[in-house]
Each structure stands twice: as C-alpha cells, then as structure tokens.
Enzyme design. Structure first.
Site, short mmCIF file in Angstrom:
data_model
loop_
_atom_site.label_atom_id
_atom_site.label_comp_id
_atom_site.label_asym_id
_atom_site.label_seq_id
_atom_site.Cartn_x
_atom_site.Cartn_y
_atom_site.Cartn_z
N ASN A 41 86.35 27.95 30.43
CA ASN A 41 87.50 28.60 31.05
C ASN A 41 88.17 29.52 30.04
O ASN A 41 88.27 29.21 28.85
CB ASN A 41 88.49 27.58 31.65
N ASN A 44 94.66 33.48 30.58
CA ASN A 44 95.26 34.77 30.29
C ASN A 44 96.77 34.65 30.39
O ASN A 44 97.28 33.86 31.21
CB ASN A 44 94.75 35.80 31.30
N ALA A 45 97.50 35.45 29.59
CA ALA A 45 98.96 35.44 29.64
C ALA A 45 99.45 35.81 31.04
O ALA A 45 100.51 35.36 31.48
CB ALA A 45 99.52 36.43 28.61
N GLU A 54 83.05 27.33 35.36
CA GLU A 54 81.88 27.41 36.24
C GLU A 54 81.64 28.86 36.67
O GLU A 54 80.50 29.33 36.68
CB GLU A 54 82.08 26.55 37.50
N CYS A 90 86.82 23.40 41.15
CA CYS A 90 87.87 23.83 42.08
C CYS A 90 87.23 24.52 43.29
O CYS A 90 86.03 24.84 43.30
CB CYS A 90 88.87 24.76 41.38
N CYS A 93 85.43 27.86 42.61
CA CYS A 93 84.15 27.66 41.93
C CYS A 93 83.09 27.14 42.90
O CYS A 93 81.93 27.54 42.84
CB CYS A 93 84.31 26.68 40.77
N1 THU Z 1 89.39 24.97 35.49
C1 THU Z 1 88.06 25.25 35.36
O1 THU Z 1 87.65 25.91 34.40
N2 THU Z 1 87.23 24.80 36.32
C2 THU Z 1 87.61 24.07 37.40
O2 THU Z 1 86.82 23.84 38.30
C3 THU Z 1 88.96 23.54 37.47
C4 THU Z 1 89.97 24.24 36.62
C5 THU Z 1 90.32 25.49 34.48
C6 THU Z 1 91.20 26.61 34.99
C7 THU Z 1 92.36 26.53 34.04
O3 THU Z 1 92.05 27.28 32.87
C8 THU Z 1 92.44 25.06 33.67
O4 THU Z 1 91.21 24.49 34.06
C9 THU Z 1 93.57 24.32 34.35
O5 THU Z 1 93.54 24.53 35.71
#
Ligand code: THU
Length: 136
Positions: A41, A44-45, A54, A90, A93
C-alpha cells in the site's frame, strides 16, 4: 503450499508507505504464466490518492503484460509491528482482482505467516460479481 507467495509478500511488507494509517499491507500474486508480482500500500497526503497493496500488485502484473491471476497472498501489520490478523482484501481490490481472474479459481490467501493463513476463492469473497463478460 503457498509459502513462496506468502514469503514474497512478507519480504516487501517493510516497503509499505503508510504514514497516515500506520497499517502496512503487502501482496504477492502468481499469474498463469508462472510469474510473481508484489505490491504494497502506498498512501498519500491527499488520502483518496492512496493505493492498496493488492491493486498495486495487479497494476505491476498487468503493466508487465500479464492478464490472468491464479493466486494472491496478502499480509499486514500495524506500525507497532503487531499482528493485524488475517487481512481481507477491500471491496475495490476484490473488484480489481475480478477483472483479471476466474473468480471460482482465484485463491486469496490471507496470511499471518507461511504456515498460518486463511484460503478463500474470490467468488466466496465477491459473490455474483460483475465482470468483463457482461460487456462483450
Ligand atoms: N489496504 C490495503 O492495502 N489493502 C486492503 O485490501 C485493505 C486496506 C490499505 C489501504 C490503506 O493504506 C491502509 O490499508 C488502511 O486502510
């Protein structure tokens, strides 16, 4: 069985850029050509500009010419390095994975370690889904 993918995700987990949520996620996927791609992941600001691990792995695979994903491992941890449980992809994704897989076949591996994981198909995570075949 999924040791290579899980370890591949664990290897890049520290590359996760998550200064805002403190929630670090990494993914490692296998394509039908036998290639492996990782992603983390990247926050970003401007919060909505962040990208999930993913989606990042899928973007890398597709950018390299891949079109079909067979399995994907997902791992995570918080800023304290605590166990964050089994990370479930999520909704966005799940839909992105849907585009480049057969949902009944794609194995989603939600892992704490190489020996401790939950395995579900994309179809179980995203039933009765909308995909490319609707637009043919
Ligand atoms: N995040 C992921 O990278 N994948 C997911 O399927 C769930 C959430 C990340 C997004 C964000 O940077 C952090 O987890 C918190 O939501």
């Amino acid at each position: 069985m999924y040791e290579k993918l899980i370890n591949g995700a664990l290897e890049v987990l520290d590359n996760s850029y998550a200064p805002y949520s403190g929630f670090h996620v990494a993914a490692c996927l296998l394509t039908d050509t036998g290639n492996i791609y990782t992603g983390v992941n990247v926050e970003n600001a401007s919060y909505p500009a962040g990208i999930c691990a993913e989606c990042n792995a899928v973007a890398k695979a597709v950018s390299s010419g891949e079109r079909h994903i067979r399995s994907i491992a997902i791992v995570g941890k918080d800023s304290k390095g605590s166990d964050s449980g089994y990370i479930s992809p999520c909704g966005i994704c799940r839909q992105v994975l849907r585009e480049f897989s057969d949902p009944a076949e794609l194995k989603v591996i939600m892992a704490k370690s190489a020996s401790d994981y939950k395995e579900m198909t994309l179809e179980e995570l995203l039933p009765f889904s909308f995909g490319p075949e609707y637009l043919k």
